[in-house]
Design a protein around this motif. Structure first.
Motif, PDB file in Angstrom:
ATOM      1  N   VAL A 262      42.775  38.910  48.122  1.00 26.53           N
ATOM      2  CA  VAL A 262      43.175  39.754  46.998  1.00 26.53           C
ATOM      3  C   VAL A 262      41.925  40.182  46.242  1.00 26.53           C
ATOM      4  O   VAL A 262      41.184  39.354  45.717  1.00 26.53           O
ATOM      5  CB  VAL A 262      44.126  38.988  46.049  1.00 26.53           C
ATOM      6  CG1 VAL A 262      44.452  39.832  44.826  1.00 26.53           C
ATOM      7  CG2 VAL A 262      45.393  38.601  46.785  1.00 26.53           C
ATOM      8  N   GLU A 263      41.651  41.474  46.219  1.00 26.51           N
ATOM      9  CA  GLU A 263      40.521  42.022  45.483  1.00 26.51           C
ATOM     10  C   GLU A 263      40.880  43.423  45.007  1.00 26.51           C
ATOM     11  O   GLU A 263      41.980  43.900  45.259  1.00 26.51           O
ATOM     12  CB  GLU A 263      39.225  42.006  46.315  1.00 26.51           C
ATOM     13  CG  GLU A 263      39.405  42.116  47.817  1.00 26.51           C
ATOM     14  CD  GLU A 263      39.881  43.460  48.277  1.00 26.51           C
ATOM     15  OE1 GLU A 263      39.551  44.452  47.622  1.00 26.51           O
ATOM     16  OE2 GLU A 263      40.570  43.537  49.278  1.00 26.51           O
TER      17      GLU A 263
ATOM     18  N   PRO B 225      45.484  34.367  51.433  1.00 22.52           N
ATOM     19  CA  PRO B 225      45.035  33.060  50.931  1.00 22.52           C
ATOM     20  C   PRO B 225      44.696  33.085  49.452  1.00 22.52           C
ATOM     21  O   PRO B 225      44.268  32.081  48.893  1.00 22.52           O
ATOM     22  CB  PRO B 225      43.777  32.803  51.767  1.00 22.52           C
ATOM     23  CG  PRO B 225      43.223  34.169  51.999  1.00 22.52           C
ATOM     24  CD  PRO B 225      44.409  35.079  52.127  1.00 22.52           C
ATOM     25  N   GLY B 226      44.850  34.249  48.801  1.00 12.70           N
ATOM     26  CA  GLY B 226      44.516  34.366  47.384  1.00 12.70           C
ATOM     27  C   GLY B 226      43.298  35.248  47.198  1.00 12.70           C
ATOM     28  O   GLY B 226      42.916  36.014  48.088  1.00 12.70           O
ATOM     29  N   GLY B 227      42.684  35.137  46.033  1.00 11.08           N
ATOM     30  CA  GLY B 227      41.515  35.973  45.758  1.00 11.08           C
ATOM     31  C   GLY B 227      41.222  36.072  44.280  1.00 11.08           C
ATOM     32  O   GLY B 227      41.429  35.115  43.521  1.00 11.08           O
ATOM     33  N   ALA B 228      40.766  37.240  43.870  1.00 11.99           N
ATOM     34  CA  ALA B 228      40.302  37.445  42.493  1.00 11.99           C
ATOM     35  C   ALA B 228      41.473  37.493  41.518  1.00 11.99           C
ATOM     36  O   ALA B 228      42.470  38.176  41.757  1.00 11.99           O
ATOM     37  CB  ALA B 228      39.499  38.741  42.405  1.00 11.99           C
ATOM     38  N   VAL B 229      41.328  36.791  40.406  1.00 11.30           N
ATOM     39  CA  VAL B 229      42.386  36.728  39.397  1.00 11.30           C
ATOM     40  C   VAL B 229      42.608  38.091  38.757  1.00 11.30           C
ATOM     41  O   VAL B 229      43.745  38.508  38.529  1.00 11.30           O
ATOM     42  CB  VAL B 229      42.031  35.674  38.334  1.00 11.30           C
ATOM     43  CG1 VAL B 229      43.006  35.746  37.163  1.00 11.30           C
ATOM     44  CG2 VAL B 229      42.048  34.283  38.939  1.00 11.30           C
ATOM     45  N   ASP B 230      41.512  38.803  38.449  1.00 11.75           N
ATOM     46  CA  ASP B 230      41.669  40.096  37.786  1.00 11.75           C
ATOM     47  C   ASP B 230      42.383  41.103  38.680  1.00 11.75           C
ATOM     48  O   ASP B 230      43.204  41.898  38.212  1.00 11.75           O
ATOM     49  CB  ASP B 230      40.317  40.632  37.343  1.00 11.75           C
ATOM     50  CG  ASP B 230      39.293  40.642  38.465  1.00 11.75           C
ATOM     51  OD1 ASP B 230      39.615  40.201  39.579  1.00 11.75           O
ATOM     52  OD2 ASP B 230      38.155  41.092  38.226  1.00 11.75           O
TER      53      ASP B 230
ATOM     54  N   ALA C  51      46.450  33.323  44.297  1.00 12.21           N
ATOM     55  CA  ALA C  51      46.783  34.586  43.649  1.00 12.21           C
ATOM     56  C   ALA C  51      47.955  35.272  44.331  1.00 12.21           C
ATOM     57  O   ALA C  51      48.691  36.044  43.694  1.00 12.21           O
ATOM     58  CB  ALA C  51      45.565  35.515  43.649  1.00 12.21           C
ATOM     59  N   GLY C  52      48.170  34.990  45.615  1.00  9.01           N
ATOM     60  CA  GLY C  52      49.322  35.551  46.323  1.00  9.01           C
ATOM     61  C   GLY C  52      50.635  35.051  45.751  1.00  9.01           C
ATOM     62  O   GLY C  52      51.616  35.802  45.643  1.00  9.01           O
ATOM     63  N   ALA C  53      50.686  33.762  45.360  1.00 13.96           N
ATOM     64  CA  ALA C  53      51.886  33.215  44.734  1.00 13.96           C
ATOM     65  C   ALA C  53      52.128  33.855  43.377  1.00 13.96           C
ATOM     66  O   ALA C  53      53.265  34.181  43.012  1.00 13.96           O
ATOM     67  CB  ALA C  53      51.744  31.699  44.595  1.00 13.96           C
ATOM     68  N   PHE C  54      51.073  34.039  42.621  1.00 13.92           N
ATOM     69  CA  PHE C  54      51.165  34.692  41.312  1.00 13.92           C
ATOM     70  C   PHE C  54      51.759  36.097  41.456  1.00 13.92           C
ATOM     71  O   PHE C  54      52.646  36.497  40.702  1.00 13.92           O
ATOM     72  CB  PHE C  54      49.770  34.745  40.693  1.00 13.92           C
ATOM     73  CG  PHE C  54      49.676  35.562  39.440  1.00 13.92           C
ATOM     74  CD1 PHE C  54      50.160  35.086  38.234  1.00 13.92           C
ATOM     75  CD2 PHE C  54      49.089  36.821  39.461  1.00 13.92           C
ATOM     76  CE1 PHE C  54      50.065  35.839  37.068  1.00 13.92           C
ATOM     77  CE2 PHE C  54      48.987  37.582  38.306  1.00 13.92           C
ATOM     78  CZ  PHE C  54      49.474  37.086  37.111  1.00 13.92           C
TER      79      PHE C  54
ATOM     80  N   TRP D 273      45.103  30.567  32.900  1.00 18.38           N
ATOM     81  CA  TRP D 273      45.787  30.778  34.181  1.00 18.38           C
ATOM     82  C   TRP D 273      47.156  30.094  34.194  1.00 18.38           C
ATOM     83  O   TRP D 273      48.120  30.623  34.751  1.00 18.38           O
ATOM     84  CB  TRP D 273      44.912  30.261  35.312  1.00 18.38           C
ATOM     85  CG  TRP D 273      45.491  30.448  36.685  1.00 18.38           C
ATOM     86  CD1 TRP D 273      45.819  29.481  37.576  1.00 18.38           C
ATOM     87  CD2 TRP D 273      45.809  31.691  37.321  1.00 18.38           C
ATOM     88  NE1 TRP D 273      46.308  30.032  38.730  1.00 18.38           N
ATOM     89  CE2 TRP D 273      46.323  31.381  38.601  1.00 18.38           C
ATOM     90  CE3 TRP D 273      45.731  33.021  36.931  1.00 18.38           C
ATOM     91  CZ2 TRP D 273      46.744  32.364  39.499  1.00 18.38           C
ATOM     92  CZ3 TRP D 273      46.144  34.006  37.830  1.00 18.38           C
ATOM     93  CH2 TRP D 273      46.643  33.668  39.088  1.00 18.38           C
ATOM     94  N   LEU D 274      47.250  28.915  33.587  1.00 13.36           N
ATOM     95  CA  LEU D 274      48.551  28.237  33.500  1.00 13.36           C
ATOM     96  C   LEU D 274      49.553  29.085  32.718  1.00 13.36           C
ATOM     97  O   LEU D 274      50.728  29.201  33.093  1.00 13.36           O
ATOM     98  CB  LEU D 274      48.388  26.872  32.833  1.00 13.36           C
ATOM     99  CG  LEU D 274      47.880  25.728  33.715  1.00 13.36           C
ATOM    100  CD1 LEU D 274      47.614  24.488  32.864  1.00 13.36           C
ATOM    101  CD2 LEU D 274      48.897  25.400  34.805  1.00 13.36           C
TER     102      LEU D 274
END
Length: 437
Positions: free
Chosen positions: A40-41, A70-75, A102-105, A142-143
């Motif tokens: 994620v970017e 697998p996820g990535g950058a929060v922004d 980040a994928g779950a988010f 993040w929580l």
């Protein structure tokens, strides 16, 4: 004969009326499918925003996000989540098979979540680019974000499971004992309301959603979008900047403009191009960069150094502004500068003797006496000799010794012209005289 013709025409007229007033079958619904794959970017965020816009323009019945990340950058994840929130389309997250970190988010912001039999969702702790845990401030933020994500949809999912995905201190019975992050399987997600069901594949999902007769339009990233995703990857950015800095440094030590300089310029062009396509930078950043380059070039023709300093500052600021994370860009620039310094050391240490430019800008000859270089001549042989003052000595002036004009000074007094003097001392370049008896 006429009677048969009349009957035929009447029958034809009736059939035409029947087909005329028969209701026309409604057009099939349109469903869009967009892959949400790999890291994620911001490049992925730009692609997904375009996908949502296309689906909205086509008045699609729904848009399905085929998730395997697998996820990535929060922004970037937050930007995608906001795009989910803003659209009026029916959004479906299809976890196929991984929605990690980040994928779950992102998945939690969808209206509905479906998973495959091997689907997994969770393990969403926030970490820094170096792989270590983020500070408490970032973790707290993040929580809160995970909690909001769980509560965002109309299903009002229990936020404690979202928090357990990001905080290992939360104990979720046998699924995630204290000290472990929660990762839900398809059955666990369904049990706690984080999934609406489990399907084998995309076709089965369409049937489950009632879109078996819908027109399915799959959106794929364009070549430019894929290139932008590659260029804006957090690993690739410092590599590109390092190649650019090292290439330009090597070019400085090479005659003409060759391969190294070309590689450096291409790396810089790729950097800015990727960030422009990904929506990270605007044309104002590119203009600032070009202004910086122009000032650096002008420095070669205008003495002073001010233009060069301003040009370098403009280039650095444009690179910082090209990414939305100034801290990360600062780290990337630091890495590039370190690579450039190492490259310069190698050039000077091992290749300096063979580089034309280095010979021009660095004095390599030793100015020693053996090579014929002396800072001044010591005239100790003059001590005790008699000379005649050519000019008055007040206390310095010129004397003549053996028809040689010599600059001399007295011990402090005044000696008039055409007077005999004796050399009493020589101190470096100073020849000290006294009036002779």
């Amino acid at each position: 004969m006429r009677k048969g013709t009349v009957l035929f025409l009447a029958a034809a007229f009736l059939f035409s009326l029947i087909f005329t007033f028969q209701p026309v079958k409604a057009a099939d619904e349109v469903v869009y499918v967009a892959p949400l794959e790999k890291e994620v970017e911001r490049g992925l965020a730009s692609f997904l925003e375009r996908s949502i816009e296309e689906a909205e323009e086509a008045s699609a019945a729904a848009i399905i996000f085929d998730i395997d990340t697998p996820g990535g950058a929060v922004d970037a994840a937050d930007e995608i989540a906001q795009a989910f929130e803003k659209t009026d389309l029916r959004t479906i997250a299809f976890v196929n098979p991984n929605a990690i970190s980040a994928g779950a988010f992102i998945a939690l912001y969808a209206d509905e979540i479906y998973m495959t039999n091997s689907g997994k969702m969770g393990a969403a702790a926030v970490i820094t680019s170096s792989g270590s845990d983020a500070d408490k401030k970032a973790q707290s933020n993040w929580l809160a974000a995970m909690t909001v994500a769980a509560e965002s949809s109309e299903h009002n999912r229990d936020p404690k499971y979202a928090r357990a995905m990001a905080d290992a201190s939360i104990d979720i019975e046998d699924w995630a004992p204290e000290g472990e992050l929660l990762t839900l399987t398809h059955s666990q997600a369904f049990e706690v309301g984080y999934s609406e069901g489990t399907v084998d594949n995309l076709d089965a999902l369409l049937v489950e959603l009632g879109f078996q007769n819908a027109e399915v339009r799959t959106i794929e990233p364009s070549f430019l979008e894929n290139l932008a995703r590659f260029i804006t990857n957090p690993i690739i950015v410092p590599i590109l900047l390092s190649v650019a800095s090292l290439g330009l440094v090597v070019e400085l030590y090479s005659p003409g403009f060759g391969v190294a300089g070309t590689m450096g310029l291409i790396a810089l062009m790729m950097f800015f191009f990727g960030h422009l396509v990904a929506g990270l930078a605007g044309f104002e950043v590119m203009i600032l960069f070009l202004i910086g380059v122009a000032l650096i070039i002008a420095e070669f023709f205008v003495a002073g150094g001010i233009l060069g300093i301003l040009g370098l500052a403009a280039v650095f600021v444009s690179i910082l502004l090209a990414g939305n994370n100034i801290v990360f860009m600062g780290i990337s620039i630091s890495i590039a500068l370190l690579v450039a310094v190492i490259g310069m050391v190698i050039m000077v240490k091992f290749l300096g003797k063979n580089l034309d430019l280095l010979k021009k800008i660095i004095l390599r000859d030793s100015t020693n006496a053996e090579s014929g270089f002396v800072s001044n001549v010591h005239r100790h042989e003059l001590v005790g000799k008699i000379g005649l003052t050519r000019t008055p000595l007040r206390p310095s002036g010129t004397i003549i010794i053996d028809e040689e004009r010599i600059d001399a000074v007295t011990e402090g007094g005044y000696i008039n012209k055409e007077k005999k003097v004796r050399v009493v001392k020589v101190e470096g370049s100073r020849i000290i005289v006294r009036e002779a008896e």
